[in-house]
Scaffold this motif. Sequence first.
Motif, PDB file in Angstrom:
ATOM      1  N   LEU A 147       0.834  -1.200   0.000  1.00  0.00           N
ATOM      2  CA  LEU A 147       0.000   0.000   0.000  1.00  0.00           C
ATOM      3  C   LEU A 147       0.871   1.254   0.000  1.00  0.00           C
ATOM      4  CD1 LEU A 147      -2.510  -1.148   2.754  1.00  0.00           C
ATOM      5  CD2 LEU A 147      -2.880  -1.201   0.288  1.00  0.00           C
ATOM      6  N   PRO A 148       0.276   2.402  -0.262  1.00  0.00           N
ATOM      7  CA  PRO A 148       1.040   3.653  -0.138  1.00  0.00           C
ATOM      8  C   PRO A 148       1.501   3.843   1.312  1.00  0.00           C
ATOM      9  CG  PRO A 148      -1.096   4.033  -1.194  1.00  0.00           C
ATOM     10  CD  PRO A 148      -1.086   2.616  -0.713  1.00  0.00           C
ATOM     11  N   ASN A 149       2.455   4.745   1.519  1.00  0.00           N
ATOM     12  CA  ASN A 149       2.914   5.026   2.874  1.00  0.00           C
ATOM     13  C   ASN A 149       1.727   5.372   3.765  1.00  0.00           C
ATOM     14  OD1 ASN A 149       5.464   4.683   1.880  1.00  0.00           O
ATOM     15  ND2 ASN A 149       6.032   6.826   1.978  1.00  0.00           N
ATOM     16  N   GLN A 150       1.854   4.983   5.038  1.00  0.00           N
ATOM     17  CA  GLN A 150       0.789   5.225   5.994  1.00  0.00           C
ATOM     18  C   GLN A 150       1.340   5.984   7.189  1.00  0.00           C
ATOM     19  OE1 GLN A 150      -1.449   1.713   6.853  1.00  0.00           O
ATOM     20  NE2 GLN A 150      -1.705   1.219   4.701  1.00  0.00           N
ATOM     21  N   LYS A 151       0.446   6.634   7.924  1.00  0.00           N
ATOM     22  CA  LYS A 151       0.859   7.374   9.112  1.00  0.00           C
ATOM     23  C   LYS A 151       0.197   6.798  10.348  1.00  0.00           C
ATOM     24  CE  LYS A 151       2.066  11.795   7.164  1.00  0.00           C
ATOM     25  NZ  LYS A 151       2.006  13.245   7.302  1.00  0.00           N
ATOM     26  N   VAL A 152       0.941   6.873  11.436  1.00  0.00           N
ATOM     27  CA  VAL A 152       0.394   6.568  12.751  1.00  0.00           C
ATOM     28  C   VAL A 152       0.090   7.927  13.354  1.00  0.00           C
ATOM     29  CG1 VAL A 152       0.883   5.555  15.003  1.00  0.00           C
ATOM     30  CG2 VAL A 152       1.916   4.581  12.968  1.00  0.00           C
ATOM     31  N   ALA A 153      -1.074   8.126  13.853  1.00  0.00           N
ATOM     32  CA  ALA A 153      -1.435   9.424  14.426  1.00  0.00           C
ATOM     33  C   ALA A 153      -0.820   9.565  15.818  1.00  0.00           C
ATOM     34  CB  ALA A 153      -2.953   9.578  14.459  1.00  0.00           C
ATOM     35  N   GLU A 154       0.478   9.344  15.894  1.00  0.00           N
ATOM     36  CA  GLU A 154       1.213   9.399  17.163  1.00  0.00           C
ATOM     37  C   GLU A 154       2.587   9.991  16.912  1.00  0.00           C
ATOM     38  OE1 GLU A 154       0.052   8.484  20.096  1.00  0.00           O
ATOM     39  OE2 GLU A 154      -1.603   7.114  19.636  1.00  0.00           O
ATOM     40  N   ARG A 155       3.142  10.619  17.951  1.00  0.00           N
ATOM     41  CA  ARG A 155       4.501  11.171  17.866  1.00  0.00           C
ATOM     42  C   ARG A 155       5.408  10.619  18.945  1.00  0.00           C
ATOM     43  NH1 ARG A 155       3.758  17.487  16.165  1.00  0.00           N
ATOM     44  NH2 ARG A 155       2.358  17.070  14.430  1.00  0.00           N
ATOM     45  N   LEU A 156       4.856   9.941  19.901  1.00  0.00           N
ATOM     46  CA  LEU A 156       5.636   9.366  20.995  1.00  0.00           C
ATOM     47  C   LEU A 156       5.664   7.857  20.840  1.00  0.00           C
ATOM     48  CD1 LEU A 156       7.094   9.995  23.676  1.00  0.00           C
ATOM     49  CD2 LEU A 156       4.918   9.581  24.821  1.00  0.00           C
ATOM     50  N   ALA A 157       6.837   7.259  21.032  1.00  0.00           N
ATOM     51  CA  ALA A 157       6.960   5.804  20.890  1.00  0.00           C
ATOM     52  C   ALA A 157       7.951   5.268  21.910  1.00  0.00           C
ATOM     53  CB  ALA A 157       7.426   5.453  19.485  1.00  0.00           C
ATOM     54  N   ARG A 158       7.811   3.992  22.203  1.00  0.00           N
ATOM     55  CA  ARG A 158       8.759   3.288  23.062  1.00  0.00           C
ATOM     56  C   ARG A 158       9.403   2.193  22.218  1.00  0.00           C
ATOM     57  NH1 ARG A 158       6.406   2.280  28.287  1.00  0.00           N
ATOM     58  NH2 ARG A 158       7.503   4.156  28.844  1.00  0.00           N
ATOM     59  N   PHE A 159      10.732   2.150  22.251  1.00  0.00           N
ATOM     60  CA  PHE A 159      11.477   1.151  21.489  1.00  0.00           C
ATOM     61  C   PHE A 159      11.347  -0.200  22.173  1.00  0.00           C
ATOM     62  CE2 PHE A 159      15.256  -1.269  20.474  1.00  0.00           C
ATOM     63  CZ  PHE A 159      15.304  -1.152  19.107  1.00  0.00           C
ATOM     64  N   ARG A 160      11.190  -1.250  21.377  1.00  0.00           N
ATOM     65  CA  ARG A 160      11.141  -2.624  21.901  1.00  0.00           C
ATOM     66  C   ARG A 160      11.649  -3.579  20.839  1.00  0.00           C
ATOM     67  NH1 ARG A 160       5.116  -4.891  22.339  1.00  0.00           N
ATOM     68  NH2 ARG A 160       6.344  -6.741  22.538  1.00  0.00           N
ATOM     69  N   GLN A 161      11.818  -4.822  21.210  1.00  0.00           N
ATOM     70  CA  GLN A 161      12.222  -5.848  20.256  1.00  0.00           C
ATOM     71  C   GLN A 161      11.136  -6.901  20.169  1.00  0.00           C
ATOM     72  OE1 GLN A 161      16.303  -7.031  21.310  1.00  0.00           O
ATOM     73  NE2 GLN A 161      16.812  -5.871  19.480  1.00  0.00           N
ATOM     74  N   ILE A 162      10.922  -7.375  18.933  1.00  0.00           N
ATOM     75  CA  ILE A 162       9.917  -8.401  18.676  1.00  0.00           C
ATOM     76  C   ILE A 162      10.573  -9.521  17.868  1.00  0.00           C
ATOM     77  CG2 ILE A 162       8.000  -6.764  18.762  1.00  0.00           C
ATOM     78  CD1 ILE A 162       7.929  -6.823  15.693  1.00  0.00           C
ATOM     79  N   ASN A 163       9.887 -10.631  17.732  1.00  0.00           N
ATOM     80  CA  ASN A 163      10.358 -11.781  16.930  1.00  0.00           C
ATOM     81  C   ASN A 163      11.761 -12.245  17.338  1.00  0.00           C
ATOM     82  OD1 ASN A 163       7.997 -11.486  15.362  1.00  0.00           O
ATOM     83  ND2 ASN A 163       9.015 -10.026  14.034  1.00  0.00           N
ATOM     84  N   ARG A 164      12.086 -12.178  18.605  1.00  0.00           N
ATOM     85  CA  ARG A 164      13.435 -12.518  19.066  1.00  0.00           C
ATOM     86  C   ARG A 164      13.787 -13.984  18.812  1.00  0.00           C
ATOM     87  NH1 ARG A 164      15.973  -9.452  23.582  1.00  0.00           N
ATOM     88  NH2 ARG A 164      17.646 -10.606  22.628  1.00  0.00           N
ATOM     89  N   GLU A 165      12.781 -14.834  18.740  1.00  0.00           N
ATOM     90  CA  GLU A 165      13.031 -16.265  18.516  1.00  0.00           C
ATOM     91  C   GLU A 165      13.400 -16.554  17.059  1.00  0.00           C
ATOM     92  OE1 GLU A 165       8.911 -15.308  17.547  1.00  0.00           O
ATOM     93  OE2 GLU A 165      10.115 -14.884  19.317  1.00  0.00           O
ATOM     94  N   GLN A 166      13.211 -15.603  16.173  1.00  0.00           N
ATOM     95  CA  GLN A 166      13.528 -15.758  14.755  1.00  0.00           C
ATOM     96  C   GLN A 166      14.851 -15.042  14.459  1.00  0.00           C
ATOM     97  OE1 GLN A 166      10.210 -14.392  12.438  1.00  0.00           O
ATOM     98  NE2 GLN A 166       8.735 -15.473  13.715  1.00  0.00           N
ATOM     99  N   ALA A 167      15.904 -15.807  14.307  1.00  0.00           N
ATOM    100  CA  ALA A 167      17.251 -15.239  14.173  1.00  0.00           C
ATOM    101  C   ALA A 167      17.398 -14.292  12.982  1.00  0.00           C
ATOM    102  CB  ALA A 167      18.277 -16.357  14.075  1.00  0.00           C
ATOM    103  N   SER A 168      16.787 -14.595  11.870  1.00  0.00           N
ATOM    104  CA  SER A 168      17.001 -13.778  10.673  1.00  0.00           C
ATOM    105  C   SER A 168      15.851 -12.808  10.401  1.00  0.00           C
ATOM    106  CB  SER A 168      17.225 -14.673   9.455  1.00  0.00           C
ATOM    107  OG  SER A 168      16.085 -15.474   9.239  1.00  0.00           O
ATOM    108  N   ALA A 169      15.041 -12.519  11.407  1.00  0.00           N
ATOM    109  CA  ALA A 169      13.955 -11.543  11.261  1.00  0.00           C
ATOM    110  C   ALA A 169      14.386 -10.225  11.890  1.00  0.00           C
ATOM    111  CB  ALA A 169      12.697 -12.062  11.953  1.00  0.00           C
ATOM    112  N   HIS A 170      13.790  -9.139  11.430  1.00  0.00           N
ATOM    113  CA  HIS A 170      14.053  -7.851  12.067  1.00  0.00           C
ATOM    114  C   HIS A 170      13.413  -7.850  13.451  1.00  0.00           C
ATOM    115  CE1 HIS A 170      15.897  -5.923   8.650  1.00  0.00           C
ATOM    116  NE2 HIS A 170      14.947  -6.431   7.869  1.00  0.00           N
ATOM    117  N   HIS A 171      14.129  -7.297  14.420  1.00  0.00           N
ATOM    118  CA  HIS A 171      13.662  -7.297  15.805  1.00  0.00           C
ATOM    119  C   HIS A 171      13.304  -5.901  16.305  1.00  0.00           C
ATOM    120  CE1 HIS A 171      15.055 -11.384  15.925  1.00  0.00           C
ATOM    121  NE2 HIS A 171      16.285 -10.999  15.663  1.00  0.00           N
TER     122      HIS A 171
END
Length: 135
Positions: free
Chosen positions: A64-88
Amino acid sequence: MCDYSLDFVAARPAKIGDKLVTTKFKNSLTRGFAAIEEPTVAVCVLPGTEIAFEQDVEYCHSLLPNQKVAERLARFRQINREQASAHHDALEFPNGKIILLTRLCEGQHATVLQLPASPRATIEADQQKRYSLVT
């Protein structure tokens, strides 16, 4: 932390007050954060770090075209840690939306507001609370 895909990019840890820009790094297919004054150096962020963007966050969707999140504040975290070759590396927004850092559109400016408490600092704070309750 920096994603596995940034292993061949110069990097440094984030600091409170860092002025960041989302960028695509020269030796990588991955997007991430760089300091505005060091555009070729990846700024590695620890899980729990709070980041404020200057504008609503925009991200790339594969179909799809670029999308926006109606937010400006975020907290960094890691996901998919069990998948070695995935972005975390990801950002979690107050509305619950989680977006991989590599999906952020380039050129967005942000500031590091707060780093996570270190385990040692948390333990010392708990000990101080207990001590002040006893005395």
